[in-house]
Each structure stands twice: as C-alpha cells, then as structure tokens.
Design a protein around this motif. Structure first.
Motif, PDB file in Angstrom:
ATOM      1  N   MET A  20       0.833  -1.201   0.000  1.00 47.39           N
ATOM      2  CA  MET A  20       0.000   0.000   0.000  1.00 47.39           C
ATOM      3  C   MET A  20       0.870   1.254   0.000  1.00 47.39           C
ATOM      4  O   MET A  20       0.560   2.255  -0.632  1.00 47.39           O
ATOM      5  N   ASN A  21       1.986   1.166   0.714  1.00 48.16           N
ATOM      6  CA  ASN A  21       2.938   2.265   0.770  1.00 48.16           C
ATOM      7  C   ASN A  21       3.558   2.548  -0.597  1.00 48.16           C
ATOM      8  O   ASN A  21       3.959   3.670  -0.883  1.00 48.16           O
ATOM      9  N   VAL A  76      -6.069   6.040  -2.967  1.00 47.49           N
ATOM     10  CA  VAL A  76      -5.150   5.603  -1.907  1.00 47.49           C
ATOM     11  C   VAL A  76      -5.815   5.794  -0.540  1.00 47.49           C
ATOM     12  O   VAL A  76      -5.778   4.913   0.317  1.00 47.49           O
ATOM     13  N   THR A  84       2.173   2.776  -3.340  1.00 47.34           N
ATOM     14  CA  THR A  84       1.344   3.653  -4.177  1.00 47.34           C
ATOM     15  C   THR A  84       2.015   5.007  -4.384  1.00 47.34           C
ATOM     16  O   THR A  84       1.903   5.589  -5.457  1.00 47.34           O
ATOM     17  N   GLY A  85       2.733   5.483  -3.347  1.00 44.10           N
ATOM     18  CA  GLY A  85       3.391   6.792  -3.431  1.00 44.10           C
ATOM     19  C   GLY A  85       4.483   6.842  -4.487  1.00 44.10           C
ATOM     20  O   GLY A  85       4.885   7.914  -4.911  1.00 44.10           O
ATOM     21  N   THR A  91       4.269   5.115  -7.450  1.00 39.59           N
ATOM     22  CA  THR A  91       3.767   4.781  -8.774  1.00 39.59           C
ATOM     23  C   THR A  91       3.245   6.027  -9.474  1.00 39.59           C
ATOM     24  O   THR A  91       2.855   6.986  -8.823  1.00 39.59           O
ATOM     25  N   PRO A  92       3.193   6.021 -10.802  1.00 42.87           N
ATOM     26  CA  PRO A  92       2.674   7.186 -11.522  1.00 42.87           C
ATOM     27  C   PRO A  92       1.215   7.035 -11.940  1.00 42.87           C
ATOM     28  O   PRO A  92       0.799   7.635 -12.899  1.00 42.87           O
ATOM     29  N   PHE A  93       0.413   6.223 -11.263  1.00 43.50           N
ATOM     30  CA  PHE A  93      -0.978   6.093 -11.724  1.00 43.50           C
ATOM     31  C   PHE A  93      -2.017   5.984 -10.613  1.00 43.50           C
ATOM     32  O   PHE A  93      -3.192   5.848 -10.910  1.00 43.50           O
ATOM     33  N   THR A  94      -1.605   6.063  -9.330  1.00 42.66           N
ATOM     34  CA  THR A  94      -2.594   5.930  -8.258  1.00 42.66           C
ATOM     35  C   THR A  94      -3.115   7.299  -7.828  1.00 42.66           C
ATOM     36  O   THR A  94      -2.341   8.201  -7.533  1.00 42.66           O
ATOM     37  N   SER A  95      -4.418   7.453  -7.797  1.00 43.63           N
ATOM     38  CA  SER A  95      -5.014   8.727  -7.395  1.00 43.63           C
ATOM     39  C   SER A  95      -5.057   8.821  -5.877  1.00 43.63           C
ATOM     40  O   SER A  95      -5.312   7.827  -5.204  1.00 43.63           O
ATOM     41  N   PRO A  96      -4.815  10.020  -5.318  1.00 43.87           N
ATOM     42  CA  PRO A  96      -4.873  10.183  -3.858  1.00 43.87           C
ATOM     43  C   PRO A  96      -6.226   9.754  -3.284  1.00 43.87           C
ATOM     44  O   PRO A  96      -6.274   9.166  -2.200  1.00 43.87           O
TER      45      PRO A  96
END
Lengths: 95, 401
Positions: B359-360, B373, B362-363, B365-370
């Motif tokens: 889960m951490n 998350v 995600t920060g 990656t260039p495709f996860t929306s806040p």
C-alpha cells in the motif's frame, strides 16, 4: 499503462463542458490520456485512468476542469490524518 | 556576486546582467603563464583550472564558459562521467538522496545562439543528468529551477517546480537577453505546477509542453516541437518499477530496527517469564517472517504489479504475502520446528507486513489517485493493524503451549 489500472469510481475530476473553449491544453498535459477533443470541446475519455495530478485543471484557461489534487502517498495521508493536511509532508526520504 | 550565494561556480553566470549591475559579473578568466621546472622535489601538480574562482568549486560536468549578454554561462558535457554514474547508483540505493543537487540557473549544451531552444528542468542532479544525457549533438540552453533537489513531477506537485519559481528564474538569469525568441520547452510532467497561461502573462514567454521523458526530446525537437501520443503518456515498465525497490527498502530504516527490537523482546516472553535464549531463537523466526513480508511487499509486488489480480495495493500485497507465507510453511512442514499456532502467527505477520508495504508503494507509482489511496487505506489499515495485533498475541501465547 493499459495493464495498470487503479480503483474505479473514486476520482474527483469534473469537466464543465459549457465553460470549455476547446483550447486543448488539457489533452496535452494529461499523462494518462484521460481527456480528448471532439467537435472543438474537451471530453472525459477515460475517467478511471485519472490520477488527480491536477495538471489539466492548472492549465485550463477557463476553470472548466476541477480536480482535488493531492499526493497519492500513504505516509503523507497518514500524516494528514494525524497532524492535518496543512502540516503533512511525505517525510525526508520521500520524493 | 548574486544575492543568493551559490555554492558552485556554475551559478555565478546566473547573476543579473552586467549591464545593470556593473562590476558584479564574474572576474576575468585567469590564464597562468607557462610553468618553469621546479628547482627541487617531485614535479608540481597541474596549475589550477583557468575557470576556478575563489570561494567556488568548479563542477566537473562543466566544459567551458560561453559569454552572453547576461554573463558567462557554463557549457556542460552531455556524456555522464564515472562519478555521475556512481552518484546515480548512490541515490537509487537511497544514499544522500535529499541533497543531490546542482545549482539552479542557466546552462548551455552544444553551441547555442540566441535562437536556440530553452529547456527547463529541476535541480535534482538525477533529473539534470537525464536531460543532458539525452542532448548529444543538440544546441540548447538549459534553465534549471530551484526545486530543492527534487525531481520535476514531485516538485511540480509540491509547487517548487511552479509558475512563480519559473518566472523568478527567467528574470534572475536575464534569459530575455540571452535568447531573441520568447519560448520555453518544459517537461510535460511539470504542468501540475506550472500554468502556461500565467507564465505568458507574467513574463511574455510561451510554454511549449515537451515529452514526458527526456529520452524523447530529440524526436520532439526534430518533429518541429511536437509529441506523438506515446511521448505524452507515462509508463511504469518492469525496469522502471524495479529500480525503485532499493529506496523502498532503505526508507524502512529505523522503523524496521524498532519493529525487530520489539519482536525480539516479545519472543523472549514464555513460561520462564523472560528468556534471552528464547528471544534469540524465536526472535530469528519472527524476524524471518517480517523479512519475508518485506520481500513480498517491497519486491514481489512492484515486480508482479500488472499480474497480481487485484486493483487495490493492499490486496496485491496480501496475495504476494500469502504466497510467500505458504511457500515458507510448506518448506518446513516435513520437519516442523514450530507449533501450528506459531506458524499461523508468523504467516499472519508476513501477510500484514506485505499488505501494508504494498500500500505504501502507491506513493512511488505514476498512476494511483490520492482519493483511491485514501479509500483503500481507510479500509485496510484497521485490518492490517488488527492482523498484526492478533499475530503478536498468538506468537506470545504459542510460547506457552
């Protein structure tokens, strides 16, 4: 990026077609081809690919696009829960 | 000298134009006379570089200085030297990453004249190196913004690669006297922080959005400053994912040491109240479970990202962690050294650690929306914390049975 998809139906992106003047700036800056042009207006082609970076809204001359931009980083979000959004940072080792 | 006190000779060229501030420009370049043979001892070392200035260090990537109406501008090499590559390896491992910078200001590559393009970038040395490396045989000016040593996209998100800093840096370097046109090429990912419209209004420069990756710049320039669709899209290939793994692990640092100490203490609790031997013996098992969780969450998840059948990263981590825990359990099944309860506890630890660390990720990656998350964190952090708590209780209990 077609193989990498994140959660559906969560993003805060909105497009007000009436305000759009069809300049196409948003289609240039979006890194995920979320927006496209059709008959001189922008439209949302792939809503769920949006990562809320805010580039489109930042470069829209008429504020037709809105999005709540943020940092999609777990440690940042944990901090924003504890100390509030204003004081939160990603930490020294983060980006 | 400029009021911002640069730490490197490269910025001395970014002082205000000499015409406005007479006597404030760089000292004339000193060319020492030919040296006589020393009278005694070993031969003397080489003379100091003609470009050296008192109080400054000459950056090794600077080849020469070229005079412009706004002062001397450092001409930089487009090939990376061994020390640059060593620096890249260092920051990729997470060493000295928060202070890997070049001085902001104006630089040059090739033989730029007043019609050459101006390429804008961040002052993270890794970004700067990527850019100059992709500019072989190109004549251009490089405008480096002060992003506090952070890459373009992250700095744009934080606002340091932003409209204000860009406009300020254009004025400070006297760029409008160096080039006769009014056009800047910015990396597309800078659009989160820079508003092209506001830049135009503030200083008359037009922003042209270049490609996402510096490696596409030549193609972009030869195509008459235009991008095809693939140059506008971010990617996250296997190599791009794996290169992030060492930093993910280094960042665990002190949290990991704290967690392992706690585990060693808890492992010592047993029928004899507390036993150092048990803290050591059982502690090693528990440490192995945590390390397995880290391997699953920080290595397997990034590597297998597109193929793990789940959208949320917490679930991807749960799957990778379960696979690793299952392999380890089966591996020691024939000669079990632990009770079933202890094995269940360790398996839970591995899965919970893997799920949290995934889960951490995600920060990075260039495709996860806040929004996404935050949604998965609200759902899975209570479960992860609960699993760790139950696992630890079970781990202590298993010492008694």
């Amino acid at each position: 990026m077609k193989t990498l998809r994140y959660l559906d139906n969560v993003v805060t992106l909105t497009l007000n077609a009436q305000k759009c003047i069809g300049c196409g700036a948003c289609t240039q800056v979006c890194p995920h081809t979320v927006l496209a042009m059709q008959s001189r207006k922008a439209y949302i082609l792939d809503m769920n690919a949006c990562m809320e970076c805010g580039a489109c809204a930042n470069n829209c001359p008429t504020e037709a696009l809105t999005v709540t931009p943020g940092v999609g980083c777990a440690s940042y979000i944990i901090q924003s829960w504890i100390v509030g959004k204003e004081k939160a940072t990603c930490g020294p080792g983060c980006c | 000298m400029p009021d911002s006190k640069p730490a490197c000779s490269c910025t001395s060229a970014s002082s205000a134009p000499a015409t406005q501030r007479p006597g404030m420009d760089m000292l004339p370049i000193y060319r020492p006379p030919a040296q006589a043979e020393p009278c005694c001892g070993p031969p003397a070392g080489p003379p100091s570089d003609p470009f050296e200035q008192p109080g400054y260090t000459l950056c090794p990537f600077v080849r020469d200085f070229i005079p412009t109406p706004s002062g001397n501008v450092p001409l930089i090499q487009t090939a990376l030297a061994f020390r640059d590559r060593l620096g890249t390896i260092g920051v990729r491992l997470g060493l000295g990453r928060s202070n890997y910078k070049v001085a902001p200001g104006l630089y040059a590559v090739g033989h730029p004249d007043d019609s050459a393009e101006v390429l804008v970038t961040a002052n993270y040395k890794l970004s700067f190196d990527h850019l100059r490396q992709s500019l072989q045989d190109i004549d251009a000016w490089l405008l480096v913004l002060d992003t506090r040593g952070i890459n373009v996209w992250c700095a744009a998100g934080k606002g340091t690669f932003g409209t204000e800093e860009l406009v300020r840096r254009i004025r400070h370097t006297g760029l409008s006297q160096v080039v006769s046109h009014r056009r800047l090429i910015l990396p597309q990912l800078g659009a989160t922080g820079v508003s092209a419209l506001k830049v135009k209004k503030a200083c008359g420069f037009e922003v042209v959005w270049g490609p996402v990756r510096a490696t596409d710049l030549k193609r972009f320039l030869f195509a008459g400053r235009s991008c095809d669709a693939s140059m506008r899209r971010v990617t996250f290939t296997l190599v791009e994912r794996l290169v992030l793994v060492p930093v993910e692990i280094t960042l665990l640092g002190k949290h990991l040491i704290g967690a392992l100490l706690l585990i060693a203490v808890l492992s010592g609790i047993g029928p004899h109240v507390f036993s150092l031997a048990a803290a050591w013996q059982r502690g090693i098992w528990a440490t192995a479970a945590v390390v397995a969780g880290i391997a699953a969450g920080c290595l397997l998840v990034p590597a297998l990202l597109p193929w793990l059948p789940a959208r949320s990263f917490a679930l991807k981590g749960l799957l990778a962690g379960s696979a690793v825990a299952a392999v380890l359990t089966i591996g020691q099944w024939k000669a079990p050294m632990l009770t079933a309860g202890a094995m269940l506890s360790l398996g839970m630890m591995t899965v919970a650690v893997s799920s949290f660390l995934a889960m951490n990720f995600t920060g990075s990656t260039p495709f996860t929306s806040p929004s996404g998350v935050e949604k998965e964190m609200r759902r899975y952090i209570p479960l992860q914390a609960g699993a760790i708590f139950v696992a630890l209780v079970l781990w202590i209990a298993s010492a008694f049975f």
